[in-house]
Scaffold this active site. Structure first.
Site, PDB file in Angstrom:
ATOM      1  N   SER A  97      20.311  62.202 120.382  1.00 46.68           N
ATOM      2  CA  SER A  97      20.496  62.828 119.169  1.00 46.68           C
ATOM      3  C   SER A  97      21.523  62.253 118.519  1.00 46.68           C
ATOM      4  O   SER A  97      22.441  61.695 119.065  1.00 46.68           O
ATOM      5  CB  SER A  97      20.584  64.493 119.294  1.00 46.68           C
ATOM      6  OG  SER A  97      20.893  65.154 118.151  1.00 46.68           O
ATOM      7  N   TYR A 110      25.194  71.973 122.615  1.00 50.63           N
ATOM      8  CA  TYR A 110      24.212  70.993 122.415  1.00 50.63           C
ATOM      9  C   TYR A 110      24.775  69.531 122.103  1.00 50.63           C
ATOM     10  O   TYR A 110      24.110  68.600 123.188  1.00 50.63           O
ATOM     11  CB  TYR A 110      23.446  71.402 120.980  1.00 50.63           C
ATOM     12  CG  TYR A 110      22.329  70.496 120.763  1.00 50.63           C
ATOM     13  CD1 TYR A 110      21.127  70.512 121.797  1.00 50.63           C
ATOM     14  CD2 TYR A 110      22.253  69.458 119.834  1.00 50.63           C
ATOM     15  CE1 TYR A 110      20.110  69.825 121.335  1.00 50.63           C
ATOM     16  CE2 TYR A 110      21.312  68.692 119.501  1.00 50.63           C
ATOM     17  CZ  TYR A 110      20.158  68.628 120.327  1.00 50.63           C
ATOM     18  OH  TYR A 110      19.072  67.743 119.815  1.00 50.63           O
TER      19      TYR A 110
END
Length: 246
Positions: A143, A157
């Site tokens: 990501s 995350y």
């Protein structure tokens, strides 16, 4: 470069929706034999039916990527069904966004289990076969939050995605002569990922995703990495909406 995709056997985890499903459709359209795996078998079957209607080849496998033995079993089943495995796409992931001060350790555990351990279990299941056959391609979904900390709210995350990016690069150093390794690092993408956030941050996340690009955009980036000649390894692709600052 469709010849670089045609005939390859590809396993995609998290293949029932979003990036996984779009990648399965695109690679099958370009001639790959696609194995899609996820917990929701009914959703997988829908994707397989769509691919079959368009003349492609696909099979569905129920899988929880947090179950190490189950991941091993699915990879073994794919090799038995298709004769080999050429590409592993570790796509399954969760993104519950929440301030660390709320100390939701259950969500932390879930992200570590799915985003990090799930990726490692996939690598562990596929890598020995890739090394034995002298070729293979491991594509890990990281990501933009794996290159820049998504805070406040996305700290854990980001921690899992920084780890995925680091593992991808380290793996490339270790096995790059035989196995290609790619880290895909998307920004806001239209998928179910945004719905894994609950509580106080849900509205903020949904607002952030108003600028999201279609999952098909990431599928094309993945196809680009797969279709390259054997002597070309696309190590990382960062892809985000033009409007996204983060």
């Amino acid at each position: 470069m469709t010849k670089g995709i045609e005939g390859k056997v590809v396993l995609i985890t998290g293949g029932s929706t979003g990036i996984g499903a779009e990648t399965a459709r695109l690679l099958a359209e370009r001639g790959a034999k696609v194995a899609i795996a996820a917990r929701r078998k009914d959703r997988l079957d829908e994707v397989v039916a769509q691919i079959a209607e368009n003349g492609g080849t696909a099979r569905a496998y129920a899988l929880d990527v947090t179950d190490k033995s189950a991941v091993q079993s699915v990879v073994a089943a794919i090799v038995a069904d298709f004769g080999r495995l050429d590409v592993l796409i570790n796509n399954a992931g969760l993104m519950p966004i929440r301030p660390m001060a709320e100390v939701n350790t259950d969500e932390w555990d879930q992200m570590i289990d799915v985003n990090l351990k799930g990726t490692l279990y996939g690598i562990a299941a596929a890598l020995p076969g890739f090394l034995e056959q002298g070729s293979g391609h491991i594509i890990n979904l990281s990501s933009v939050a794996g290159i820049k900390v998504f805070a406040p709210g996305g700290t854990v995350y980001s921690g899992t995605k920084f780890a995925v990016s680091a593992i991808s690069e380290g793996l490339r150093h270790e096995v790059g002569e035989k196995v290609r390794v790619t880290s895909i690092e998307p920004g806001a993408v239209e998928s179910d990922l945004k719905f894994t956030t609950s509580g106080t941050a849900a509205e903020t996340v949904l607002d952030f995703y108003k600028q999201a690009i279609p999952a098909a955009s990431v599928a094309r980036a993945i196809a680009f990495a797969v279709e390259q000649p054997d002597d070309v390894d696309v190590n990382a692709i960062v892809i985000r909406p033009t409007a996204q600052e983060f």
